[in-house]
Design an enzyme around this catalytic site. Structure first.
Site, short mmCIF file in Angstrom:
data_model
loop_
_atom_site.label_atom_id
_atom_site.label_comp_id
_atom_site.label_asym_id
_atom_site.label_seq_id
_atom_site.Cartn_x
_atom_site.Cartn_y
_atom_site.Cartn_z
N ARG A 143 23.25 62.61 61.69
CA ARG A 143 23.88 61.48 61.00
C ARG A 143 24.53 61.86 59.68
O ARG A 143 25.68 61.54 59.43
CB ARG A 143 22.84 60.40 60.69
N LEU A 166 11.53 48.89 62.11
CA LEU A 166 10.79 47.77 62.69
C LEU A 166 9.31 48.09 62.71
O LEU A 166 8.46 47.26 62.43
CB LEU A 166 11.30 47.49 64.10
N GLY A 193 7.27 40.32 56.00
CA GLY A 193 6.79 39.08 55.37
C GLY A 193 6.29 38.07 56.40
O GLY A 193 5.26 37.42 56.20
N HIS A 200 23.42 51.38 55.58
CA HIS A 200 22.70 50.76 56.66
C HIS A 200 21.27 50.37 56.28
O HIS A 200 20.76 49.33 56.65
CB HIS A 200 22.71 51.76 57.82
N SER A 217 26.38 51.56 68.26
CA SER A 217 25.29 52.48 68.57
C SER A 217 25.76 53.94 68.52
O SER A 217 26.84 54.29 68.95
CB SER A 217 24.74 52.18 69.96
N GLY A 220 10.98 38.30 56.95
CA GLY A 220 11.38 39.26 57.98
C GLY A 220 10.16 39.77 58.71
O GLY A 220 9.10 39.15 58.72
#
Lengths: 216, 644, 251
Positions: free
Chosen positions: B332, B443, B47, B403, B286, B44
């Site tokens: 959230r 990310l 890695g 998630h 979203s 990913g």
């Protein structure tokens, strides 16, 4: 790419050939004169013929080679294969091309080598001393069999070109996202115009619109 | 026994720490790098970027993934974006602000120094990705565009349509492909790590199974890097890919690596609800939808009427009612828990009763359908594709879903676990997100670890290891290989009656119920009782799991059985952690600890720690040992989150 | 809903495969196609038959793992969508559904419906990248890129690498895949240095892998789940022509 380039040359030839042939509607003098002009080219005509011959051979050779590679790329075929977008023409280029080849051979034998119909060789020159191409065409197309085969072949030519005449833009990288659908439509219109143009000659002969004229 | 839980955080002022650490870190000379073999598990963002960078530096890298191509790792599914404090929009952003937002978002349960470093290198990531050809969104002037994201008052999120994860991963994958072509990285796709091999206490290799041929292989190396992602699939249903699993990290845990904060699992409030028993996957929508949608359920229990037949007076707009100031835009965790509550009361909607309405009727009335279509058209399309319903006509149904998992293997500032040689990066480690992760920062962390942290910290371990790589037929490898084979044989021999998935679903439902959005001591204790029983059943010849086929060929049931067997052990650890953490913080909500407004109530006195668990066996008498790493906050003040 | 299924079963790469018939009942219209296969597999496991092997991972259309030809169309009839985004409400109750793998010589079958797409990785390895050493990149905003180019690059970069283009192509050609990567990088200023090398290397590798040739049928773009336009193939042809010309001229 070679297929595309050789194809473009053949398209140019097909356009020129049609323009020449359509002169039949202007009467024997026009078309016979046109034929004479071609003959007057002398060695140049033979060069053009040689180029066209090589071009046709290359077009066929590379297509067949690609077609063999393409078959090898899918050794086991789908049990069920549905088509989403590909046109009939695009999927049958090889077969339409093969039949066209047979036609071309016949066509050359008939009109260029004049080996099919003994009457062709026996035709006298026209009053101006030219080959009587006009009478040759009229005589040839009076046979429904010949006309039928000719029209069928032109149908296949149109089919072949309805894909080929726009496809080459893609192969040569000469289009983009906006241009592609327009070129495709234009290609189809072009191909069927050719069909109408070419087929009009045997049709007119069969319908008696164009007929033999005596050399008086 | 474990080494010390020393974080090895360098001293000095926060902004100086990373620079200082880099200057003091050991180096491996270029001509020595090719003498080292590095194993990296997972391709990913973390890695893939690590393998590409280490290969480029001249190390010999072996890169493993279970997918058929490195490009398919689950980072690819991230939609939103990636944060960096470039301050291009000129709205006052800075490295410090990105750091502060991230540590506050994590509810003050992460290491200051790690988070600061993350914020610092984030800018480098953007530079690197742009140079690789990542097509980030741009403005008409040709410069990079930013958008805002939850938990921040500045626009600092870079994005590539709704496919930021995909584009960043392709960037890393392309860099990796370049190294494969150069011969520095060797790829092992469709190869799953099934055990970690320790030689004299150091992580020196792994045992793998080739998923196509079934071949069990030993790979020796000088260091092992795990970048195998999160464990969200322990819940069976999650937004994770089907193949995501805990096996690599759990195997390392069983070999002595500490598992930190496993109970920190993030729930996303706006997913498409489960529609039936056989659903395999949840799809995220979203969160931006909540800007214009109103959330409601019927006032009456088990009201089966179609939503459009329920008059306004019989609807409960519960978020607007309970949280008048934030309403439908409540954070959230709060909106997730509120949805669970109304469904628990029997007022949930849809076939399964686990869903709430997100209604755009008022917004369509106010702004017109075209405006709504412009803003959310693609999301409405996704919704219609999956549910077959038109959300312009009928309110959407949404429900929270698992998630992301913040917990993972414990690592120090060098990203090395307590086992020397074993490094852990990306979602697989526990380090940077504390108890809750902010949007667009997963990310960022994956790429930070892989491109800019590990390549600098790995030499601290490697420098002392020249020539110490064991051969792959070392007795310790043979032993581990034997264990892996025996376990596979055992699984095939059970010859039970139930499918792997049926066990997985049962475990997932139990965990979702007891260790999901809201947890309490009684429920967690019940789960800790029940999971071992389920595990026992799995392995039992009477009614146990049925794995058909054999181990020597491609066998997906066998792959899944191995992963589910590990989830069946890991789930228990997660519940133990949730039980031991007797406070609420971030995504970990213990019903016993909440403010009057239903907010998570932290207990900084007792729990400003990392919980790191040491494996002791699976028996009842062998509970894992809890180690604590105190979190020290020099630069930030621990504040109560408030959304009043 | 009830369905009759004809599914390709092939125990291994070496063995011969065949379409085997199955029946499945009481499937909700909201079940995804792959979940329907999951349910079938549960049935098979109960009856002691090995489950059908098929590939899938993210199940939301982005990872490109799923690779089924359903009723003769790559990814099934719901274009543009990957097989995992297909729902049973797309089919008629009682319908017979044929499921086959992507059939391309360069994607050998591993088992049942699972194929090996390593060829696509090797095409990328042959040049589908920009050589940017980690840490050597200039400041991101130092090179402005016109929005139009950047958007177009994004359109090409959206390829999910599933291989449906080659599967649907009458000639099993992988031009759409290859051209998308070439176009993506050729459209960006960062990709200019390696532009010629890249297109020559990747096209050479594509041919070496044994894919067929493009005859411009556009079947590829019709089934592409990422809606990659075949105009990128034209771009690749152009790039290739220029690059090989320059190569021949000794540049």
């Amino acid at each position: 790419m070679i297929v595309a380039v050789t194809g473009v040359i053949l398209i140019l030839f097909v356009i020129g050939h049609l323009l020449g042939n359509l002169q039949i509607f202007l009467g024997p003098a026009w078309i016979n004169g046109y034929a004479e002009h071609l003959r007057e080219l002398g060695p140049l005509l033979w060069i053009i013929r040689a180029i066209l011959l090589i071009d046709v051979l290359a077009h066929i050779y590379y297509t067949v080679r690609l077609a063999i590679e393409n078959r090898r790329a899918r050794p086991e075929s789908y049990r069920r294969k549905d088509v989403v977008k590909a046109s009939f023409a695009s999927r049958h280029m090889v077969i339409s091309g093969m039949i066209l080849l047979a036609f071309i051979v016949f066509h050359l034998l008939q009109f260029s080598i004049r080996a099919i119909d003994p009457r062709f060789a026996a035709l006298p020159h026209d009053p101006l001393g030219h080959y009587d191409v006009y009478s040759m065409m009229v005589l040839g197309f009076t046979s429904p069999l010949v006309s039928g085969f000719y029209i069928l072949a032109m149908f296949l030519l149109a089919l072949h070109l309805s894909h080929g005449s726009s496809s080459f833009f893609q192969s040569l990288g000469l289009n983009n996202k906006n241009l592609t659908p327009r070129l495709a439509s234009a290609g189809r219109v072009f191909a069927w115009l050719l069909f109408v143009g070419y087929s009009s000659i045997p049709a007119a002969v069969l319908l008696g619109w164009v007929h033999l004229r005596s050399h008086s | 026994m474990i080494g010390s839980l020393e974080s090895k955080t360098p001293d000095g002022p926060l902004p100086e720490k990373w620079r200082k650490h880099q200057n003091n870190s050991k180096l491996v000379a270029p001509n020595n790098r090719r003498r080292f073999e590095i194993i990296i598990v997972g391709t990913g963002l973390a890695g893939g970027s690590a393998a590409a960078t280490l290969g480029e530096q001249g190390y010999n890298v072996k890169s493993f993934c279970y997918q058929d191509s490195a490009r398919r790792a689950h980072s690819i599914a991230a939609q939103g974006g990636i944060n960096a404090a470039k301050n291009y929009p000129n709205d006052g952003d800075s490295v410090y602000r990105l750091f502060y937002d991230t540590i506050k978002g994590g509810d003050f349960r992460s290491r200051e120094a790690n988070v600061y470093r993350l914020a610092e290198v984030a800018n480098l990531i953007i530079d690197q990705c742009v140079e690789q050809g990542v097509p980030f969104a741009r403005e008409y002037g040709g410069l990079l565009a930013n958008r805002s994201f939850g938990g921040a008052q500045v626009s600092r999120t870079f994005y590539a349509r709704g496919q930021t994860g995909q584009q960043l991963l392709l960037g890393a994958y392309q860099a990796l492909s370049r190294q494969v072509a150069a011969g520095t990285v060797r790829m092992f796709p469709q190869t799953e790590m099934l055990d970690l091999v320790l030689v004299e206490g150091h992580a020196k290799g792994i045992i793998t199974r080739n998923l196509v041929t079934g071949k069990i292989e030993a790979h020796a190396a000088d260091a092992v890097v795990l970048a195998s992602g999160g464990y969200g699939n322990v819940f069976y249903l999650s937004t994770n890919a089907r193949g995501c699993n805990v096996t690599a990290t759990y195997r390392a845990y069983k070999k002595g690596a500490l598992f930190a904060n496993p109970c920190y699992t993030q729930i996303h409030p706006t997913c498409i609800p489960v529609s039936g028993q056989h659903q395999s996957k949840l799809t995220l929508m979203s969160e931006s939808l909540r800007n214009d949608g109103r959330v409601w359920v019927p006032k009456k229990e088990h009201d089966r009427r179609s939503p459009n037949e329920i008059p306004d007076s019989e609807r409960d707009y519960y978020l607007e009612r309970k949280y008048p100031s934030f309403g439908n835009l409540s954070p959230r965790d709060i909106s997730s828990r509120a949805a669970k509550e109304v469904c628990d009361e029997g007022r949930g909607v849809g076939e399964t009763g686990r869903g709430v309405y997100l209604d755009f009727k008022d917004a369509i009335g106010r702004l017109g359908e075209n405006t709504i279509r412009e803003r959310y058209g693609n999301l409405f399309d996704i919704y219609e594709r999956i549910t077959g319903e038109d959300a312009y006509e009928k309110p959407m149904r949404i429900y929270p879903a698992v998630h992301y998992t913040m917990g993972g293997l414990w690592v120090d500032y060098n990203l090395m676990s307590n086992l020397p040689g074993l490094h852990v990066i990306g979602e697989a480690n526990f380090s940077d997100h504390g108890a809750n992760r902010l949007g667009a920062s997963a990310l960022m962390q994956g790429l930070a670890d892989g491109y800019f942290v590990l390549p600098y910290t790995l030499p601290n371990y490697l420098a002392g290891q020249i020539g110490k790589r064991p051969a792959a037929d070392h007795p310790d490898f043979k032993k581990a290989e034997g264990e892996v084979r025996a376990r596979i044989k055992h699984m095939l021999d059970i010859d039970g009656t139930r499918s792997v998935d049926s066990f997985h679903r049962e475990l997932g439902l139990l965990l979702w119920d007891k260790c999901g959005m809201a947890r309490n001591a009684a429920g967690l204790q019940e789960a800790i009782e029940r999971i071992p029983r389920l595990r026992q059943e799995f392995w039992s010849p009477n009614g146990g799991v049925s794995v058909l086929g054999n181990g020597e060929t491609f066998n997906q049931s066998l792959e899944r059985a191995g992963r589910v067997a590990d989830f069946l052990e890991f789930g228990e650890l997660m519940c133990r952690d949730a039980l031991a953490r007797d406070e609420s913080c971030g995504a970990h909500f213990r019903e016993e600890h909440q403010t009057g407004e239903g907010e998570a109530l932290r207990d900084d006195e007792k729990f400003a720690d990392v919980f790191a668990w040491e494996y002791q066996g699976n028996g009842k008498s062998a509970e894992p040992i809890l180690h604590r790493e105190p979190l020290v906050f020099d630069s930030v003040h621990l504040a109560q989150r408030s959304y009043k | 809903m009830n369905f009759k299924l004809k599914i390709w079963r092939q125990p291994s790469a070496a063995s011969k495969g065949e379409l085997r018939r199955y029946e499945i009942e009481k499937i909700s219209a909201n079940t995804s196609f792959l979940e329907m296969l999951d349910i079938l597999n549960e049935q098979l496991i109960k009856s002691g038959e090995e489950p059908v092997a098929f590939d899938s991972d993210c199940r939301e259309g982005i990872c490109g793992t799923c690779s089924l030809t359903i009723n003769g169309e790559a990814h099934g009839p719901a274009h543009p969508a990957a097989a995992c985004q297909l729902y049973m409400r797309q089919f008629k109750d009682g319908e017979t559904i044929t499921v086959e793998p992507f059939r391309v010589r360069s994607f050998p079958i591993i088992k049942d419906l699972v194929i090996n797409r390593g060829a696509l990785d090797r095409i990328v390895q042959a040049g589908g990248f920009i050589s940017a050493r980690t840490g050597s990149a200039p400041e991101a905003n130092s090179t402005p890129i016109p929005k139009h180019n950047s958007d177009l690059a994004m359109e090409a970069a959206a390829c999910i690498g599933c291989g449906a283009c080659a599967a649907a192509c009458p000639n099993a050609s992988a031009m759409l895949f290859t051209s998308a990567k070439i176009s993506h990088l050729a459209l960006l200023p960062q990709g200019q240095a390696e532009r010629s090398r890249r297109v020559l290397g990747m096209v050479r590798q594509m041919d070496a892998e044994g894919f067929g040739n493009c005859t411009n049928t556009y079947e590829c773009e019709a089934v592409c789940p990422a809606e990659i336009s075949a105009s990128f193939i034209a771009k690749m042809n152009r790039e290739y022509a220029i690059a090989s010309l320059r190569d021949r001229l000794g540049e």
